[in-house]
Design an enzyme around this catalytic site. Structure first.
Site, PDB file in Angstrom:
ATOM      1  N   HIS A  46      -3.706   1.776  14.318  1.00 17.52           N
ATOM      2  CA  HIS A  46      -4.248   3.137  14.285  1.00 17.52           C
ATOM      3  C   HIS A  46      -3.606   4.001  15.356  1.00 17.52           C
ATOM      4  O   HIS A  46      -4.280   4.675  16.123  1.00 17.52           O
ATOM      5  CB  HIS A  46      -5.767   3.103  14.446  1.00 17.52           C
TER       6      HIS A  46
ATOM      7  N   HIS B 105      -4.271   6.631   0.592  1.00 17.46           N
ATOM      8  CA  HIS B 105      -5.230   6.033   1.524  1.00 17.46           C
ATOM      9  C   HIS B 105      -6.659   6.271   1.047  1.00 17.46           C
ATOM     10  O   HIS B 105      -6.972   7.300   0.440  1.00 17.46           O
ATOM     11  CB  HIS B 105      -5.034   6.667   2.909  1.00 17.46           C
TER      12      HIS B 105
END
Length: 402
Positions: free
Chosen positions: A216, A316
């Site tokens: 991330h 996503h």
């Protein structure tokens, strides 16, 4: 045909909370009674504030408009308030409104949205899932040493179970916490844990499944390169968001120095931010989220830009099934589609909240033939599961990693 009304729903996602704690759905209604469904993926404000933002954009730019005039509405919202620049919150709000317009247009013409965006080129869509715990919440208050998030052996077991269910790719992110102070260098323990996860899962699934290594944006470019070199022997399909998203030039340094394909995009919005990624060679797999990127038309433009660089798309999903349905529409009409993020097999609450669940069979989603987005909200279920909290959809640690 004019848009006359707006409905919003903040829906609590019951345990195990796959896809987040809540979902923000909306409906647009036309003067002829046609309803279009959308979902907003905004993590920067609390859900009730986001609904007020949806209402504001609707009143200023959407109400009274022809839902077919999507390009005009996009430019008006994008430039509102003397901005004319990527704004992830504003474009997230607009994304839900925009996909609802496409749902209306599809219903009016009797066509799935993918037929209006160039036509279907993918008969079925390969999917992957995150390695969630087999039981219990996706947000455990504590994680013991045996938890799937921290134990490579347990993760390998879950990977085998998902592969036996039909998946040909699984995603996991063992590299440690992400904070508002990133990027940083990975510590040796995080590198060792990441290698242990990748090794254990590769040994467990062999060549039956691709490994998707998630991060991330925790690392500096040099730190990500150090980690990538350790992972290369196990041939992951991608290394996701190795550096923070704001400087694609740094992510490009990672891409140039590893054999692992780089993926990114969940935190980006509009074609302009994705253009920088492509121009710098920062990633060859683009992970736009249809509830944030600016909508279906904007995502289709990004997919076209990606084609010119031989880049692929992998939409996503960490929210509800309406964004999932929009992802499916985009994927079905994109020649450079790679793989679709799935919330496991689209069962549980992701099925209950829809009148007809998304079809998943043996590792693939089958694009719907119904007009519009191909899904309808079960309003009774939505209203029976209100969310009254103030939490953000996603949050980062507020202090540096010691």
């Amino acid at each position: 045909m004019k848009i006359t009304d707006l409905k919003t729903f903040i829906v609590g996602n019951p345990p195990p909370h796959h896809g987040g704690r809540y979902f923000i759905f909306l409906k647009l209604v036309t003067d002829s009674g046609v309803e279009g469904l959308g979902e907003v993926y905004v993590a920067t404000f609390g859900p009730h504030t986001v609904v007020r933002m949806i209402e504001d954009v609707f009143e200023r730019h959407i109400k009274g408009q022809d839902p077919r005039r999507i390009e005009t509405m996009t430019r008006r919202v994008y430039g509102t308030g003397y901005s004319l620049r990527p704004d992830v919150s504003l474009m997230g709000v607009f994304s839900g409104l925009e996909m609802a317009c496409w749902d209306i247009v599809g219903k009016e013409t009797g066509q799935p949205v993918y037929e209006l965006l160039g036509g279907r080129v993918q008969e079925r869509l390969r999917t992957y899932t995150y390695l969630y715990p087999k039981s219990g919440s996706a947000y455990p208050e504590t994680t013991d040493a045996d938890h799937v998030y921290v134990n490579p052996a347990r993760a390998a077991e879950r990977a085998v179970e998902e592969v036996e269910a039909g998946f040909t790719a699984v995603k996991f992110d063992p590299a440690g916490p992400y904070t508002v102070f990133d990027g940083r260098q990975p510590d040796l323990e995080s590198i060792a844990r990441s290698v242990a996860f990748v090794r254990a899962i590769r040994e467990a699934v062999g060549t039956r499944a691709d490994l998707l290594f998630g991060t991330h944006g925790q690392f500096t470019a040099s730190g990500a390169i150090r980690l990538a070199k350790q992972l290369e022997p196990y041939d992951p399909l991608w290394f996701e968001e190795p550096t923070p998203p704001e400087v694609p030039e740094e992510m490009a340094r990672v891409a140039r120095q590893t054999s692992i394909p780089i993926s990114t995009g969940e935190r980006l919005t509009t074609k302009y931010e994705f253009a920088r990624v492509l121009e710098q060679g920062a990633a060859s797999i683009l992970q736009m989220n249809l509830g944030r990127v600016g909508g279906l038309l904007e995502a289709k433009k990004i997919a076209g830009m990606a084609e010119t660089r031989y880049a692929q798309i992998a939409p996503h999903l960490y929210c509800g099934p309406v964004v999932g349905a929009a992802n499916i529409q985009l994927a079905a009409c994109s020649p450079n589609f790679l793989i679709l993020e799935s919330i496991r097999t689209w069962g549980g609450f992701h099925a209950e909240i829809l009148q007809t669940p998304i079809r998943w069979e043996e590792g693939y989603v089958l694009p719907p033939t119904a007009p519009g987005l191909g899904v309808e909200l079960n309003e009774a279920v939505a209203l029976a599961n209100p969310y009254d909290g103030t939490a953000l959809h996603l949050e980062m640690h507020g202090n540096p990693v010691p």
